[in-house]
Write a protein that holds these residues in place. Sequence first.
Motif, PDB file in Angstrom:
ATOM      1  N   GLN A  95      -4.055   1.155  -1.797  1.00 45.35           N
ATOM      2  CA  GLN A  95      -4.530   0.612  -0.454  1.00 45.35           C
ATOM      3  C   GLN A  95      -4.890  -0.674  -0.332  1.00 45.35           C
ATOM      4  O   GLN A  95      -5.044  -1.351  -1.323  1.00 45.35           O
ATOM      5  N   SER A  96      -4.187  -1.312   0.789  1.00 48.37           N
ATOM      6  CA  SER A  96      -4.338  -2.713   0.782  1.00 48.37           C
ATOM      7  C   SER A  96      -5.842  -3.395   1.115  1.00 48.37           C
ATOM      8  O   SER A  96      -6.514  -2.496   1.641  1.00 48.37           O
ATOM      9  N   ALA A 100       0.922  -1.104   0.005  1.00 51.46           N
ATOM     10  CA  ALA A 100      -0.100  -0.030  -0.128  1.00 51.46           C
ATOM     11  C   ALA A 100       0.978   1.207  -0.229  1.00 51.46           C
ATOM     12  O   ALA A 100       1.772   1.258   0.663  1.00 51.46           O
TER      13      ALA A 100
END
Length: 148
Positions: free
Chosen positions: A147-148, A99
């Motif tokens: 974003q993870s 991320a």
Amino acid sequence: MRRDLDDIHHFAQAIHSEQFMSRYLPYGDNYEQMVTNALVWKIILVENSATGVIWLDKTETINEVVLGIMLFSPTQFGKGIGQAAIKLVIDELQTIKWAGLIKLNVRIENERAIACYQRLGFDVTGAGSKYTHGKQISYLSMVNLLQS
């Protein structure tokens, strides 16, 4: 990748890469530094033929990288090859749950590349100019927040 460096230099000269980009390899004065500085560095293959190179340079900021890409022939431009390569790298980052920010600079006159980056989720965050290869170059800064 080391054995591909001569080919990459040759292709960069053949397409007059200085017209499109400030550099065509990861940061570093030699191969070892480039490998150390790159989070990702790959040859782009189309039908088992080397068609380009893509890399993500690490920065001093954790979870921030700078995207670089070069296709080896103008005949490959506008065919979705660069977009597919960038998408594969983004997918690879998401697979490993990376991320952060992917940043890039693109020359203002490169409308096709700007549109490609926007389709892939990059947003314009600013503009600037720099003196390189004997002339003033105007560019846009773009980012994509993964974003993870």
